[in-house]
Scaffold this motif. Structure first.
Motif, short mmCIF file in Angstrom:
data_model
loop_
_atom_site.label_atom_id
_atom_site.label_comp_id
_atom_site.label_asym_id
_atom_site.label_seq_id
_atom_site.Cartn_x
_atom_site.Cartn_y
_atom_site.Cartn_z
N MET A 61 0.85 -1.19 0.00
CA MET A 61 0.00 0.00 0.00
C MET A 61 0.88 1.25 0.00
N VAL A 62 0.59 2.17 -0.89
CA VAL A 62 1.37 3.40 -0.97
C VAL A 62 1.13 4.24 0.29
N GLN A 63 2.22 4.59 0.98
CA GLN A 63 2.14 5.39 2.20
C GLN A 63 2.62 6.82 2.00
N ARG A 64 3.70 6.97 1.24
CA ARG A 64 4.29 8.30 1.03
C ARG A 64 4.65 8.49 -0.43
N ILE A 65 4.45 9.72 -0.91
CA ILE A 65 4.89 10.12 -2.25
C ILE A 65 5.72 11.38 -2.09
N SER A 66 6.96 11.33 -2.53
CA SER A 66 7.87 12.47 -2.40
C SER A 66 8.46 12.81 -3.77
N TRP A 67 7.85 13.77 -4.45
CA TRP A 67 8.25 14.15 -5.81
C TRP A 67 8.60 15.63 -5.89
N GLY A 68 9.40 16.14 -5.00
CA GLY A 68 9.86 17.51 -5.09
C GLY A 68 10.90 17.68 -6.17
N PHE A 69 10.75 18.72 -7.02
CA PHE A 69 11.68 18.99 -8.12
C PHE A 69 11.86 17.74 -9.01
N GLN A 70 10.81 16.98 -9.19
CA GLN A 70 10.94 15.70 -9.87
C GLN A 70 10.80 15.80 -11.38
N PHE A 71 9.90 16.67 -11.85
CA PHE A 71 9.60 16.70 -13.28
C PHE A 71 10.03 18.03 -13.90
N GLN A 77 -1.64 19.75 -15.75
CA GLN A 77 -2.69 19.56 -14.76
C GLN A 77 -2.59 18.16 -14.17
N ILE A 78 -2.68 18.09 -12.85
CA ILE A 78 -2.60 16.82 -12.16
C ILE A 78 -3.83 16.67 -11.27
N ASN A 79 -4.44 15.50 -11.30
CA ASN A 79 -5.64 15.24 -10.52
C ASN A 79 -5.28 14.53 -9.22
N LEU A 80 -5.34 15.28 -8.13
CA LEU A 80 -4.93 14.73 -6.84
C LEU A 80 -5.90 13.68 -6.32
N CYS A 81 -7.06 13.56 -6.95
CA CYS A 81 -8.01 12.54 -6.49
C CYS A 81 -7.48 11.14 -6.71
N TYR A 82 -6.44 10.99 -7.55
CA TYR A 82 -5.88 9.67 -7.81
C TYR A 82 -4.78 9.29 -6.82
N VAL A 83 -4.47 10.16 -5.89
CA VAL A 83 -3.54 9.79 -4.83
C VAL A 83 -4.22 8.70 -3.98
N PRO A 84 -3.59 7.54 -3.81
CA PRO A 84 -4.23 6.46 -3.04
C PRO A 84 -4.65 6.90 -1.65
N ALA A 85 -5.76 6.36 -1.20
CA ALA A 85 -6.36 6.76 0.08
C ALA A 85 -5.46 6.47 1.27
N SER A 86 -4.49 5.57 1.11
CA SER A 86 -3.61 5.19 2.22
C SER A 86 -2.44 6.16 2.43
N VAL A 87 -2.27 7.12 1.53
CA VAL A 87 -1.12 8.04 1.60
C VAL A 87 -1.26 8.98 2.79
N THR A 88 -0.20 9.08 3.59
CA THR A 88 -0.19 9.98 4.74
C THR A 88 0.73 11.18 4.53
N GLU A 89 1.68 11.09 3.59
CA GLU A 89 2.58 12.20 3.29
C GLU A 89 2.65 12.39 1.78
N LEU A 90 2.32 13.60 1.33
CA LEU A 90 2.31 13.91 -0.10
C LEU A 90 3.15 15.16 -0.34
N THR A 91 4.26 14.99 -1.05
CA THR A 91 5.16 16.09 -1.37
C THR A 91 5.32 16.19 -2.87
N MET A 92 4.88 17.32 -3.44
CA MET A 92 4.97 17.53 -4.89
C MET A 92 5.40 18.96 -5.20
N HIS A 93 6.30 19.50 -4.39
CA HIS A 93 6.67 20.90 -4.59
C HIS A 93 7.59 21.08 -5.79
N ALA A 94 7.52 22.28 -6.38
CA ALA A 94 8.41 22.70 -7.46
C ALA A 94 8.33 21.82 -8.69
#
Length: 303
Positions: A61-71, A77-94
């Motif tokens: 189960m996905v718990q954390r997504i860390s994509w700062g300065f990734q792309f 446009q990104i649809n945050l509704c597709y972030v799995p419900a189990s995620v507790t930490e979401l980082t998508m800065h820059a």
């Protein structure tokens, strides 16, 4: 990889919870031109999102997504509704993601959110934040409209919304008791502020570079407040520091407002107060006697 070819599915949290995490993660990045960056590398495969860069799983189960300065910078446009419900930490800065920020689409178990340095626009409904979230940083976006700080989740410890286009008044009367950091600088907030009911835990509050008006009333300040930033507003009147706890040690920034007249303080005060760019005429102690204090900074020559 990418057996689902479109992200135009119904984006309601209830309608997607039955999808496997792999499908959700593919939907999350399908519109990103260089999305392959997250699964190109040793021991990574596009068919297993738990091997992707910046993705951390537990028991599949996905718990954390860390994509700062990734792309690569691109208005995608990104649809945050597709972030799995189990995620507790979401980082998508820059990443310069764009689109309307749908707070109600975030996972309800989310504890930390960082979407800073993107291009999300529109209003932000703080009442729709996940109920147990602790840290929210959405700095340097294009958010607009007003916010209601009275409805923050009781678990909130840090809220950073600086460098947006938010407006309206700021109501500080019902902040969460455990709040440590509040940063709303570089927006378009206006009107007076009442700081008499700040939480005792607050250590830093930055409301600088707005359009705040009225007098500065520094009563009932939390003794642990290390930094209070109110510079570059339209605050006016005299400054009375006599109600600050004598052993309160930190900084108050009031430079570049419309403050005038006398600064009144208590002898032996530890707090440093910056008042550059105002029309201050004198500094007096609690007995109205003139006072030369190294804690009061009025000109550049004192820096």
């Amino acid at each position: 990889m990418f057996t689902i070819h479109t992200a135009d599915l119904l984006c309601g949290r209830c309608s997607i919870e039955d999808l496997p995490h792999q499908s959700l993660m593919e939907l999350l990045i399908v519109e990103i031109p260089d999305s392959s960056k997250v699964y190109e590398g040793d021991k990574m495969t596009g068919d297993d999102c738990c091997t992707w860069k910046g993705v951390f799983c537990k028991d599949g189960m996905v718990q954390r997504i860390s994509w700062g300065f990734q792309f690569s910078p691109a208005s995608v446009q990104i649809n945050l509704c597709y972030v799995p419900a189990s995620v507790t930490e979401l980082t998508m800065h820059a990443n310069y993601f764009c689109g309307k920020l749908e707070i109600n689409a975030l996972p309800r178990e989310l504890r930390q959110l960082n979407l800073s340095i993107n291009q999300f626009h529109g209003s932000i409904s703080l009442v729709e934040l996940p109920p147990n979230i602790m840290v929210v940083s959405i700095r340097k976006n294009d958010l607009s409209g007003s916010i209601d700080l009275r409805v923050l989740p009781p678990t909130m410890q840090s809220l950073s919304l600086e460098h947006n286009k938010l407006s309206g008044t700021i109501d500080l009367s019902n902040l969460p008791e455990g709040l440590l950091v509040l940063s709303l600088s570089d927006n378009c907030f206006g009107g007076p502020i009442n700081m008499t009911k700040l939480p005792s835990t607050l250590s830093s509050m930055n409301l600088s570079s707005n359009k705040l008006t009225g007098e500065v009333k520094l009563r009932s300040m939390p003794i642990g407040l290390d930094v209070l930033s109110l510079q570059s507003n339209h605050l006016e009147g005299e400054v009375d520091l006599r109600y600050l706890p004598k052993d309160m040690d930190g900084m108050i920034h009031l430079s570049y407002n419309r403050l005038t007249g006398t600064v009144r303080m208590t002898r032996g005060m530890l707090m440093n107060v910056w008042l550059l760019g105002n029309q201050i005429t004198e500094v007096c102690d609690e007995n109205e006697k003139p006072l030369l204090s190294l804690n009061i900074h009025l000109t550049y020559s004192e820096i």
